[in-house]
Write a protein that holds these residues in place. Structure first.
Motif, PDB file in Angstrom:
ATOM      1  N   GLU A  17      27.011 -18.291 -47.796  1.00 20.43           N
ATOM      2  CA  GLU A  17      26.548 -19.675 -47.900  1.00 20.43           C
ATOM      3  C   GLU A  17      25.115 -19.741 -48.412  1.00 20.43           C
ATOM      4  O   GLU A  17      24.766 -20.612 -49.202  1.00 20.43           O
ATOM      5  CB  GLU A  17      26.656 -20.374 -46.539  1.00 20.43           C
ATOM      6  N   ARG A  18      24.268 -18.816 -47.953  1.00 20.75           N
ATOM      7  CA  ARG A  18      22.883 -18.788 -48.424  1.00 20.75           C
ATOM      8  C   ARG A  18      22.820 -18.463 -49.911  1.00 20.75           C
ATOM      9  O   ARG A  18      22.020 -19.044 -50.644  1.00 20.75           O
ATOM     10  CB  ARG A  18      22.074 -17.777 -47.615  1.00 20.75           C
ATOM     11  N   LYS A  19      23.661 -17.535 -50.353  1.00 17.20           N
ATOM     12  CA  LYS A  19      23.700 -17.185 -51.772  1.00 17.20           C
ATOM     13  C   LYS A  19      24.155 -18.378 -52.614  1.00 17.20           C
ATOM     14  O   LYS A  19      23.597 -18.659 -53.672  1.00 17.20           O
ATOM     15  CB  LYS A  19      24.633 -16.005 -51.998  1.00 17.20           C
ATOM     16  N   LYS A  20      25.166 -19.101 -52.117  1.00 19.74           N
ATOM     17  CA  LYS A  20      25.640 -20.297 -52.828  1.00 19.74           C
ATOM     18  C   LYS A  20      24.537 -21.343 -52.932  1.00 19.74           C
ATOM     19  O   LYS A  20      24.349 -21.968 -53.980  1.00 19.74           O
ATOM     20  CB  LYS A  20      26.849 -20.896 -52.104  1.00 19.74           C
ATOM     21  N   GLN A  21      23.810 -21.525 -51.808  1.00 19.84           N
ATOM     22  CA  GLN A  21      22.731 -22.508 -51.821  1.00 19.84           C
ATOM     23  C   GLN A  21      21.626 -22.103 -52.781  1.00 19.84           C
ATOM     24  O   GLN A  21      21.076 -22.951 -53.506  1.00 19.84           O
ATOM     25  CB  GLN A  21      22.163 -22.680 -50.410  1.00 19.84           C
ATOM     26  N   ARG A  22      21.291 -20.823 -52.821  1.00 19.27           N
ATOM     27  CA  ARG A  22      20.266 -20.351 -53.755  1.00 19.27           C
ATOM     28  C   ARG A  22      20.694 -20.574 -55.201  1.00 19.27           C
ATOM     29  O   ARG A  22      19.891 -20.975 -56.043  1.00 19.27           O
ATOM     30  CB  ARG A  22      19.971 -18.860 -53.513  1.00 19.27           C
ATOM     31  N   THR A  23      21.966 -20.316 -55.492  1.00 24.42           N
ATOM     32  CA  THR A  23      22.474 -20.524 -56.855  1.00 24.42           C
ATOM     33  C   THR A  23      22.431 -22.000 -57.225  1.00 24.42           C
ATOM     34  O   THR A  23      21.985 -22.369 -58.319  1.00 24.42           O
ATOM     35  CB  THR A  23      23.922 -20.006 -56.978  1.00 24.42           C
ATOM     36  N   ARG A  24      22.856 -22.850 -56.303  1.00 24.17           N
ATOM     37  CA  ARG A  24      22.835 -24.296 -56.566  1.00 24.17           C
ATOM     38  C   ARG A  24      21.399 -24.779 -56.803  1.00 24.17           C
ATOM     39  O   ARG A  24      21.145 -25.532 -57.738  1.00 24.17           O
ATOM     40  CB  ARG A  24      23.452 -25.053 -55.396  1.00 24.17           C
ATOM     41  N   VAL A  52      19.705 -19.553 -65.600  1.00 22.41           N
ATOM     42  CA  VAL A  52      20.027 -18.974 -64.295  1.00 22.41           C
ATOM     43  C   VAL A  52      20.881 -17.710 -64.437  1.00 22.41           C
ATOM     44  O   VAL A  52      21.051 -16.964 -63.477  1.00 22.41           O
ATOM     45  CB  VAL A  52      20.733 -20.028 -63.405  1.00 22.41           C
ATOM     46  N   GLN A  53      21.418 -17.507 -65.638  1.00 25.31           N
ATOM     47  CA  GLN A  53      22.267 -16.348 -65.924  1.00 25.31           C
ATOM     48  C   GLN A  53      23.548 -16.354 -65.089  1.00 25.31           C
ATOM     49  O   GLN A  53      23.911 -15.370 -64.434  1.00 25.31           O
ATOM     50  CB  GLN A  53      21.502 -15.033 -65.720  1.00 25.31           C
ATOM     51  N   SER A 114      11.372 -29.842 -50.070  1.00 26.92           N
ATOM     52  CA  SER A 114      10.642 -28.670 -50.570  1.00 26.92           C
ATOM     53  C   SER A 114      11.470 -27.394 -50.573  1.00 26.92           C
ATOM     54  O   SER A 114      11.174 -26.467 -51.331  1.00 26.92           O
ATOM     55  CB  SER A 114       9.353 -28.457 -49.766  1.00 26.92           C
ATOM     56  N   ASP A 115      12.499 -27.315 -49.734  1.00 28.34           N
ATOM     57  CA  ASP A 115      13.362 -26.128 -49.762  1.00 28.34           C
ATOM     58  C   ASP A 115      14.209 -26.085 -51.028  1.00 28.34           C
ATOM     59  O   ASP A 115      14.747 -25.031 -51.385  1.00 28.34           O
ATOM     60  CB  ASP A 115      14.295 -26.115 -48.540  1.00 28.34           C
ATOM     61  N   VAL A 116      14.337 -27.226 -51.693  1.00 32.99           N
ATOM     62  CA  VAL A 116      15.176 -27.310 -52.894  1.00 32.99           C
ATOM     63  C   VAL A 116      14.322 -27.311 -54.160  1.00 32.99           C
ATOM     64  O   VAL A 116      14.528 -26.497 -55.065  1.00 32.99           O
ATOM     65  CB  VAL A 116      16.059 -28.578 -52.850  1.00 32.99           C
ATOM     66  N   VAL A 117      13.365 -28.237 -54.225  1.00 22.69           N
ATOM     67  CA  VAL A 117      12.465 -28.310 -55.381  1.00 22.69           C
ATOM     68  C   VAL A 117      11.067 -28.685 -54.902  1.00 22.69           C
ATOM     69  O   VAL A 117      10.917 -29.355 -53.876  1.00 22.69           O
ATOM     70  CB  VAL A 117      12.931 -29.354 -56.427  1.00 22.69           C
TER      71      VAL A 117
END
Length: 217
Positions: A17-24, A52-53, A114-117
């Motif tokens: 889930e953390r990886k998905k959130q980082r990608t998003r 983002v590759q 701020s956690d997003v942008v």
């Protein structure tokens, strides 16, 4: 020799889930930066995914289209305002509650997103929405939907049936009209800071009462 004790294991699902959130979040930031540097209309999904590759398929796993990614942070900000309105004391009247909620929302917008942008990227993105015809049309449509959501919340606060009593929708229409005016004027100005739009919002909201007075002279 000190024995190494591994820390608590993180569930695989949590890591995913953390990886998905980082990608998003990475797609969102890349899209906003491209929109700002070369324009919304000229930016393609392929360009966003190249930064983002990741594949185009990955982009569409998180966003239906460019429009959705353009308004993703705005969704967070609007939800932040609605939460602030829900938290206002029941003793506050509708317009007072909305005024105080929006000022609190601006005061705390940084921690909300701020956690997003970064907040400055959001503010520049908001200015882009105000100055891009295709996005502004969507923004107005979305604003109408948000108004109805707020009107129902205000009616619930006051113990009213929103479909039987017009006052919640009328009050929200006045509030939302002021918010649209301040957003447009702020977007045309040179100061794109949170402080600038907060000052303008407060000054204009405080004029609702006098503007609705029977006699201006």
């Amino acid at each position: 020799m000190t024995e190494h004790r591994p820390g608590p294991a993180v569930p695989a699902g949590g890591l995913r889930e953390r990886k998905k959130q980082r990608t998003r979040d990475a797609l969102l930031r890349a899209a906003l930066l491209l929109f700002l540097s070369q324009g919304y209309d000229k930016t393609t999904v392929d360009e966003i995914t190249d930064v983002v590759q990741v594949s185009q398929r990955t982009f569409f796993r998180y966003f239906a289209n460019k429009e959705e990614v353009a308004f993703a942070v705005q969704d967070l900000v609007e939800s932040h305002f609605v939460a602030a309105l829900r938290a206002r004391p029941a003793s506050e009247g509708p317009l007072t509650a909305m005024r105080n909620a929006v000022l609190v929302a601006w005061d705390t917008v940084d921690e909300a997103i701020s956690d997003v942008v970064p907040v400055d990227l959001y503010m520049r993105g908001y200015q882009l929405i105000e100055s891009t015809p295709a996005l502004l049309a969507v923004h107005l449509r979305r604003s109408t939907e948000l108004e109805e959501r707020i009107a129902r919340l205000v009616a619930d606060r006051e113990g009213l049936d929103v479909d039987a009593d017009p006052r919640p929708r009328v009050a929200v229409a006045a509030f939302s009209g002021v918010m649209r005016v301040t957003g447009r004027l702020w977007g045309q100005g040179q100061d794109t800071s949170v402080a600038a739009i907060r000052r303008m919002t407060e000054a204009y909201l405080d004029q609702i009462g006098p503007a609705l007075a029977a006699d201006w002279r």
